[in-house]
Design a protein around this motif. Structure first.
Motif, mmCIF file in Angstrom:
data_model
loop_
_atom_site.group_PDB
_atom_site.id
_atom_site.type_symbol
_atom_site.label_atom_id
_atom_site.label_comp_id
_atom_site.label_asym_id
_atom_site.label_seq_id
_atom_site.Cartn_x
_atom_site.Cartn_y
_atom_site.Cartn_z
ATOM 1 N N TYR A 1 33.913 25.519 45.466
ATOM 2 C CA TYR A 1 34.981 26.405 45.938
ATOM 3 C C TYR A 1 36.346 25.747 45.788
ATOM 4 C CZ TYR A 1 31.513 29.698 47.576
ATOM 5 O OH TYR A 1 30.490 30.598 47.620
ATOM 6 N N GLY A 2 36.391 24.423 45.874
ATOM 7 C CA GLY A 2 37.644 23.716 45.590
ATOM 8 C C GLY A 2 38.093 23.968 44.154
ATOM 9 N N GLY B 1 32.483 25.183 52.572
ATOM 10 C CA GLY B 1 32.905 23.916 51.984
ATOM 11 C C GLY B 1 33.180 22.825 53.010
ATOM 12 N N ALA C 1 39.352 39.023 43.209
ATOM 13 C CA ALA C 1 38.305 38.209 43.847
ATOM 14 C C ALA C 1 37.358 39.090 44.665
ATOM 15 C CB ALA C 1 38.928 37.144 44.743
ATOM 16 N N LEU C 2 37.891 40.169 45.256
ATOM 17 C CA LEU C 2 37.064 41.023 46.115
ATOM 18 C C LEU C 2 36.022 41.803 45.316
ATOM 19 C CD1 LEU C 2 39.682 42.405 48.649
ATOM 20 C CD2 LEU C 2 37.883 40.751 49.078
ATOM 21 N N THR D 1 30.068 31.576 43.828
ATOM 22 C CA THR D 1 28.924 31.726 44.732
ATOM 23 C C THR D 1 27.617 31.383 44.019
ATOM 24 O OG1 THR D 1 30.149 33.495 45.805
ATOM 25 C CG2 THR D 1 27.826 33.347 46.316
ATOM 26 N N VAL E 1 37.110 26.494 42.228
ATOM 27 C CA VAL E 1 37.449 27.917 42.085
ATOM 28 C C VAL E 1 38.889 28.146 42.548
ATOM 29 C CG1 VAL E 1 36.962 30.237 42.960
ATOM 30 C CG2 VAL E 1 35.076 28.741 42.298
ATOM 31 N N ALA E 2 39.221 27.581 43.710
ATOM 32 C CA ALA E 2 40.587 27.728 44.230
ATOM 33 C C ALA E 2 41.597 27.166 43.236
ATOM 34 C CB ALA E 2 40.714 27.034 45.587
ATOM 35 N N ASN F 1 48.765 31.227 46.462
ATOM 36 C CA ASN F 1 48.323 31.433 45.087
ATOM 37 C C ASN F 1 46.805 31.373 44.919
ATOM 38 O OD1 ASN F 1 50.800 31.779 43.405
ATOM 39 N ND2 ASN F 1 51.335 29.883 44.458
ATOM 40 N N SER G 1 33.948 40.713 43.452
ATOM 41 C CA SER G 1 32.679 39.974 43.461
ATOM 42 C C SER G 1 31.725 40.584 44.489
ATOM 43 C CB SER G 1 32.927 38.502 43.782
ATOM 44 O OG SER G 1 33.478 38.379 45.070
ATOM 45 N N PHE H 1 35.763 28.521 51.355
ATOM 46 C CA PHE H 1 36.001 27.080 51.386
ATOM 47 C C PHE H 1 35.892 26.565 52.815
ATOM 48 C CE2 PHE H 1 38.527 23.203 51.465
ATOM 49 C CZ PHE H 1 38.016 22.546 50.369
ATOM 50 N N SER I 1 35.072 34.443 41.379
ATOM 51 C CA SER I 1 34.556 34.249 42.745
ATOM 52 C C SER I 1 33.039 34.339 42.788
ATOM 53 C CB SER I 1 35.127 35.295 43.695
ATOM 54 O OG SER I 1 36.499 35.098 43.840
ATOM 55 N N PRO J 1 29.137 23.304 47.869
ATOM 56 C CA PRO J 1 30.186 24.304 48.101
ATOM 57 C C PRO J 1 31.590 23.713 48.143
ATOM 58 C CG PRO J 1 28.900 23.937 50.088
ATOM 59 C CD PRO J 1 28.188 23.233 48.974
ATOM 60 N N PHE J 2 31.725 22.508 48.680
ATOM 61 C CA PHE J 2 33.051 21.899 48.807
ATOM 62 C C PHE J 2 33.692 21.746 47.431
ATOM 63 C CE2 PHE J 2 36.008 18.376 49.303
ATOM 64 C CZ PHE J 2 36.703 18.779 50.433
ATOM 65 N N ILE K 1 38.367 33.198 48.844
ATOM 66 C CA ILE K 1 38.021 31.821 48.473
ATOM 67 C C ILE K 1 38.415 30.858 49.592
ATOM 68 C CG2 ILE K 1 38.453 29.976 46.786
ATOM 69 C CD1 ILE K 1 36.690 32.295 45.814
ATOM 70 N N LYS L 1 44.647 37.895 42.688
ATOM 71 C CA LYS L 1 43.902 37.544 43.895
ATOM 72 C C LYS L 1 43.010 38.698 44.344
ATOM 73 C CE LYS L 1 47.464 36.304 46.276
ATOM 74 N NZ LYS L 1 48.168 35.883 47.499
ATOM 75 N N TYR M 1 42.109 29.592 40.336
ATOM 76 C CA TYR M 1 42.970 30.699 40.765
ATOM 77 C C TYR M 1 44.416 30.232 40.846
ATOM 78 C CZ TYR M 1 39.480 34.259 41.915
ATOM 79 O OH TYR M 1 38.518 35.211 41.842
ATOM 80 N N PHE M 2 44.594 29.028 41.399
ATOM 81 C CA PHE M 2 45.954 28.506 41.542
ATOM 82 C C PHE M 2 46.622 28.374 40.175
ATOM 83 C CE2 PHE M 2 49.086 25.131 41.948
ATOM 84 C CZ PHE M 2 49.805 25.591 43.046
#
Lengths: 219, 224
Positions: A187-188, B79, A159-160, A174, A190-191, B66, A162, B75, A170, A183-184, B71, A156, A194-195
């Motif tokens: 970034y969804g 987002g 990510a910074l 962008t 991207v999340a 997680n 970036s 979001f 990340s 973006p929705f 982000i 995590k 990461y998950f």
């Protein structure tokens, strides 16, 4: 302007995620090496060494990772080095991880009963021998779950990077957002990536904790 | 290295730094209080709440823990307007911090709640306490006391993590540092000084939270 299909977006993000993975590995392995060195200094006898490591941990745990990244990026530049973002990112993340890992491992070393030190010292062992043959093998068992757990923080943390211009997941998010105006969705996704990187690590940390804790189950 | 450090010019920019510091403190206060409240609610839901609610809370906690804060922030700020939820950068920053601390706080507080022996509930009931009274006096307050150090560390971590909110143009301390950097080209000094301010803030916040702990749990604190 070209049209982006969802697959184009996902492909671009996954390609960038390689750099997230690589940077995480470098930071975690580098941080482990530096952290182990600091651990030895921290737990050794003497005053100056442990005090230095204590201050080191305080500074790196008491300031934002983002500031550490900025300082590495602009600080190295002062020495006339042309600093690429990956170098500053790697350096800052290694030093940051080292601070946390040292502190985690110190707790584990201290969880080994005091008598073990005395017993091994009465056998005539020196500090390095004590650590190697008596303390570390016992501390390792305790250390594995929180260490794996911390690797999630490292992933995590990348990510910074970036923000100082390292192109990883990340940053790619962008960039892709700027091209697609979605973006929705971006970034969804991207999340979600990461998950998928972090969740297996979190889960295995929990499982290891349960497994390695067998001896203490009755507590 | 032929670089002459110069911190004198920073005095000229002290109002910028002070304002940034104020915003960071404000974000931390609001985020901390609401985040802990959300954490308590989620911990209750996961440990004692209705069974249909538990998987939702568990999913929220896992999802937030997680993924990177940056982000989550992007979001929320970039987002969510797609769903018609548009908000200013301060609101977005605060929301992100509350949501983030809520998830970590939930896990920490839940650990404290689950350390409460089952018999305590029965003891509470036998004294004629209602379920809510039992939860508050018998379960929550002792649990909070037990996990207060861990919760305090997490609040400090969220405060430090808030440096990222400068990326959505929230005018916090990091934003101030970036601003000064762009005006003076004195990058190292600007970031060095703001890093020191963050360090002082982290130490002060830790002391403050310790003090809060002593005040909230005075009776038990005496036994420590």
């Amino acid at each position: 302007m070209s049209d982006f299909t969802t697959w184009d977006i996902v492909r671009n993000l996954l390609l960038a995620a390689r750099w997230t993975v690589l940077l995480s590995l470098v930071s975690f392995i580098g941080g482990s090496i530096v952290g182990a060195l600091l651990l030895f200094i921290r737990t050794a006898k003497g005053r100056l060494g442990p005090a230095f490591v204590k201050a080191y941990v305080e500074v790196f745990q008491g300031t934002p990772l983002l500031m550490q990244l900025f300082l590495a990026f602009f600080g190295l530049g002062l020495f006339g080095i042309d600093v690429p973002a990956w170098l500053a990112a790697g350096l800052a993340l290694i030093l940051w991880s080292a601070a946390f890992l040292t502190e985690i491992w110190r707790g584990c070393v201290e969880s080994v009963a005091r008598g073990q030190w005395e017993a091994s010292s009465s056998l005539g062992m020196g500090y390095v021998q004590q650590m190697r043959h008596v303390i570390l093998p016992q501390a390792l068992r305790v250390a594995i779950p929180p260490t794996v757990g911390f690797s999630v923080q490292v992933v995590k943390g990348t990510a910074l990077t970036s923000i100082i211009g390292f192109v990883e997941l990340s940053k790619a998010g962008t960039v892709v957002t700027n091209a697609t105006f979605e973006p929705f969705k971006v970034y969804g996704l991207v999340a979600l990536i990461y998950f998928c990187l972090c969740w297996p690590l979190s889960k295995s940390s929990q499982i290891l904790e349960r497994k390695l804790n067998v001896a203490h189950r009755n507590h | 290295m032929n670089y002459a450090f110069d911190y004198g010019w920073l005095f000229e920019y002290w109002p910028v730094l002070a304002k940034g510091l104020a915003v960071t403190v404000e974000l931390t206060l609001v985020g901390g209080v609401l985040g802990v409240a959300l954490g308590v609610a989620c911990a209750w839901a996961r440990a004692l709440g209705p069974s249909w609610l538990r998987p939702f809370v568990a999913a929220y906690v896992e999802l937030i823990r997680n993924t990177p804060f940056l982000i989550q922030l992007f979001f929320i700020f970039f987002g969510l307007p797609a769903l018609g939820l548009r908000m200013g950068e301060l609101e977005a920053a605060n929301l992100a911090m509350v949501v983030n601390l809520g998830a970590y706080g939930c896990e920490i507080i839940r650990a404290g709640i689950q350390a409460t022996p089952k018999g305590q509930f029965e003891a509470g009931a036998s004294l004629g306490m209602s379920r809510i009274q039992t939860f508050w006096h018998v379960v929550l307050v002792p649990a909070l006391q037990r996990i207060w150090p861990a919760l305090s560390s997490q609040i400090v971590i969220v405060m430090l993590g808030s440096a990222a909110v400068s990326q959505i143009a929230t005018e916090d301390l990091t934003f101030a540092a970036n601003f000064i950097q762009s005006r003076t080209f004195r990058a190292f000094e600007a970031y060095f000084v703001s890093t020191l301010i963050y360090l002082a803030l982290a130490i002060a916040l830790r002391q403050l939270l310790r003090g809060v702990g002593w005040t909230i749990f005075p009776r038990r604190g005496a036994a420590r």
